[in-house]
Write a protein that holds these residues in place. Structure first.
Motif, PDB file in Angstrom:
ATOM      1  N   GLU A 191       0.853  -1.181   0.000  1.00  0.00           N
ATOM      2  CA  GLU A 191       0.000   0.000   0.000  1.00  0.00           C
ATOM      3  C   GLU A 191       0.891   1.234   0.000  1.00  0.00           C
ATOM      4  O   GLU A 191       1.928   1.265   0.680  1.00  0.00           O
ATOM      5  N   ALA A 192       0.491   2.218  -0.782  1.00  0.00           N
ATOM      6  CA  ALA A 192       1.255   3.462  -0.913  1.00  0.00           C
ATOM      7  C   ALA A 192       0.330   4.611  -0.549  1.00  0.00           C
ATOM      8  O   ALA A 192      -0.696   4.819  -1.209  1.00  0.00           O
ATOM      9  N   ALA A 193       0.676   5.346   0.506  1.00  0.00           N
ATOM     10  CA  ALA A 193      -0.206   6.387   1.036  1.00  0.00           C
ATOM     11  C   ALA A 193       0.411   7.763   0.885  1.00  0.00           C
ATOM     12  O   ALA A 193       1.628   7.936   1.030  1.00  0.00           O
ATOM     13  N   ASP A 194      -0.445   8.744   0.613  1.00  0.00           N
ATOM     14  CA  ASP A 194       0.004  10.137   0.538  1.00  0.00           C
ATOM     15  C   ASP A 194      -1.168  11.045   0.845  1.00  0.00           C
ATOM     16  O   ASP A 194      -2.327  10.718   0.538  1.00  0.00           O
ATOM     17  N   ILE A 195      -0.867  12.203   1.426  1.00  0.00           N
ATOM     18  CA  ILE A 195      -1.909  13.177   1.755  1.00  0.00           C
ATOM     19  C   ILE A 195      -2.427  13.890   0.513  1.00  0.00           C
ATOM     20  O   ILE A 195      -3.545  14.388   0.486  1.00  0.00           O
ATOM     21  N   SER A 196      -1.631  13.901  -0.556  1.00  0.00           N
ATOM     22  CA  SER A 196      -1.952  14.670  -1.762  1.00  0.00           C
ATOM     23  C   SER A 196      -2.594  13.798  -2.824  1.00  0.00           C
ATOM     24  O   SER A 196      -1.976  12.856  -3.325  1.00  0.00           O
ATOM     25  N   VAL A 197      -3.835  14.135  -3.204  1.00  0.00           N
ATOM     26  CA  VAL A 197      -4.496  13.409  -4.283  1.00  0.00           C
ATOM     27  C   VAL A 197      -3.787  13.653  -5.610  1.00  0.00           C
ATOM     28  O   VAL A 197      -3.787  12.793  -6.504  1.00  0.00           O
ATOM     29  N   HIS A 198      -3.140  14.814  -5.739  1.00  0.00           N
ATOM     30  CA  HIS A 198      -2.394  15.116  -6.968  1.00  0.00           C
ATOM     31  C   HIS A 198      -1.154  14.232  -7.079  1.00  0.00           C
ATOM     32  O   HIS A 198      -0.822  13.726  -8.165  1.00  0.00           O
ATOM     33  N   ALA A 199      -0.463  14.033  -5.968  1.00  0.00           N
ATOM     34  CA  ALA A 199       0.684  13.125  -5.971  1.00  0.00           C
ATOM     35  C   ALA A 199       0.252  11.707  -6.295  1.00  0.00           C
ATOM     36  O   ALA A 199       0.927  10.988  -7.051  1.00  0.00           O
ATOM     37  N   LEU A 200      -0.884  11.286  -5.751  1.00  0.00           N
ATOM     38  CA  LEU A 200      -1.358   9.927  -5.996  1.00  0.00           C
ATOM     39  C   LEU A 200      -1.689   9.707  -7.473  1.00  0.00           C
ATOM     40  O   LEU A 200      -1.556   8.588  -7.981  1.00  0.00           O
ATOM     41  N   ALA A 201      -2.101  10.765  -8.177  1.00  0.00           N
ATOM     42  CA  ALA A 201      -2.356  10.639  -9.617  1.00  0.00           C
ATOM     43  C   ALA A 201      -1.063  10.333 -10.366  1.00  0.00           C
ATOM     44  O   ALA A 201      -1.044   9.539 -11.313  1.00  0.00           O
ATOM     45  N   VAL A 202       0.032  10.965  -9.952  1.00  0.00           N
ATOM     46  CA  VAL A 202       1.342  10.674 -10.553  1.00  0.00           C
ATOM     47  C   VAL A 202       1.780   9.254 -10.196  1.00  0.00           C
ATOM     48  O   VAL A 202       2.277   8.502 -11.051  1.00  0.00           O
ATOM     49  N   ALA A 203       1.598   8.877  -8.941  1.00  0.00           N
ATOM     50  CA  ALA A 203       1.957   7.518  -8.515  1.00  0.00           C
ATOM     51  C   ALA A 203       1.171   6.481  -9.317  1.00  0.00           C
ATOM     52  O   ALA A 203       1.719   5.441  -9.713  1.00  0.00           O
ATOM     53  N   HIS A 204      -0.094   6.766  -9.563  1.00  0.00           N
ATOM     54  CA  HIS A 204      -0.932   5.845 -10.348  1.00  0.00           C
ATOM     55  C   HIS A 204      -0.349   5.630 -11.732  1.00  0.00           C
ATOM     56  O   HIS A 204      -0.298   4.486 -12.225  1.00  0.00           O
ATOM     57  N   LYS A 205       0.106   6.697 -12.368  1.00  0.00           N
ATOM     58  CA  LYS A 205       0.715   6.577 -13.695  1.00  0.00           C
ATOM     59  C   LYS A 205       1.968   5.710 -13.647  1.00  0.00           C
ATOM     60  O   LYS A 205       2.168   4.819 -14.491  1.00  0.00           O
ATOM     61  N   ASN A 206       2.824   5.946 -12.660  1.00  0.00           N
ATOM     62  CA  ASN A 206       4.051   5.155 -12.554  1.00  0.00           C
ATOM     63  C   ASN A 206       3.770   3.686 -12.267  1.00  0.00           C
ATOM     64  O   ASN A 206       4.423   2.789 -12.832  1.00  0.00           O
ATOM     65  N   ILE A 207       2.805   3.430 -11.411  1.00  0.00           N
ATOM     66  CA  ILE A 207       2.449   2.045 -11.097  1.00  0.00           C
ATOM     67  C   ILE A 207       1.905   1.346 -12.338  1.00  0.00           C
ATOM     68  O   ILE A 207       2.235   0.183 -12.613  1.00  0.00           O
TER      69      ILE A 207
END
Length: 298
Positions: free
Chosen positions: A158-174
């Protein structure tokens, strides 16, 4: 850049010399992947011209077209005038042999934990195949979660972050690494949204820049999200919360690994009762600590 400048730059060698001169003349700060003007200029030029990053010598005397020259000079201009880090200009950052998409929604990856994960955290983890669950707290671009997935092949991550914008970038990388089935993304302010889950391994590269250092950051770092850097007066606000709460989220033999920048002395003073293990990195043994669950529970 003037038309006269364009007409005098005919080869990659010309562009390289020009870029290095501009970078040195304007006193750019290097700390987002390159250590000096030469390396950064070579990277930006090769990347902008879609050339292999490890074959500069082969192309030094190759002529560039007018359109190519204009494109490279535009990149150089953005780096010099706006102090935009190279990784944001190319939308690419590297950790070891792994490349990741980045933009200004996330901090540019540069974690020492990335050096440690390929070792599978031996000897503290005796059987990497037995790691069934792991957490990357403050995941940003998702880079460390992706490295964990490669180092611990049986782990659900599981990868957690407070920023929904950061999670969008993480989603692309994953997605780019085809790890959607193994890495789940969670919007969470540290542990707040993680309920009662428990993990064999928790890693975190949280915000850790103190107020004094934030006030003195080079302009390049101002392009990064402030909430991914700043962590209170002494830089330990996020780390304090992690240390106070992590014991509830670790399995009995679980391990916590956290990066804390230049804050070792302040951390050891604040938590003198904790037996920190400081892990050796390319920059020394004062940037990443390890604690076992039973050490935290004391």
């Amino acid at each position: 850049m003037t038309t006269q400048v364009h007409s005098q730059l005919r080869t990659i060698r010309d562009l390289l010399r020009f870029a290095i001169s501009q970078f040195n003349k304007t006193g750019l700060h290097f700390g987002h992947g390159s250590a000096n003007a030469y390396d950064e200029a070579a990277y930006l030029i090769l990347k902008s011209l879609y050339l292999p990053l490890d074959q500069l010598e082969s192309f030094l005397d190759a002529h560039v077209t007018t359109d190519e020259c204009n494109h490279v000079l535009k990149i150089i201009d953005s780096r010099v005038k706006d102090r935009i880090p190279a990784a944001y200009l190319t939308h690419e950052a590297w950790l070891g042999e792994y490349s990741f998409y980045v933009d200004e929604r996330v901090i540019i990856p540069r974690s020492f934990i990335a050096e440690l994960l390929p070792t599978q955290l031996s000897p503290w983890i005796m059987d990497p195949d037995a790691v069934a669950s792991a957490l990357d707290l403050c995941t940003g671009s998702g880079c460390l979660a992706i490295l964990m997935a490669h180092s611990f092949p049986n782990a659900a991550i599981e990868a957690a972050d407070i920023s929904v914008h950061a999670l969008a970038v993480a989603h692309k990388n994953i997605q780019d690494y085809g790890l959607q089935e193994r890495i789940s993304l969670i919007e969470s302010n540290l542990f707040s949204a993680l309920e009662e889950k428990r993990y064999d391994l928790i890693i975190s590269n949280p915000p850790y820049v103190n107020a004094e250092s934030m006030a003195q950051l080079p302009q390049e770092y101002r392009h990064e999200p402030e909430n991914a850097l700043a962590s209170g007066v002494d830089g330990l606000d996020a780390t304090r919360q992690i240390l106070q709460q992590a014991v509830r989220y670790l399995t009995d033999d679980g391990i916590l690994v956290v990066e804390i920048g230049h804050n070792r002395a302040a951390l050891e003073q604040a938590f003198s009762e904790l037996p920190f293990t400081w892990l050796e990195t390319s920059a020394g043994d004062e940037f990443v600590f390890l604690l076992q669950r039973d050490q935290l529970s004391r």
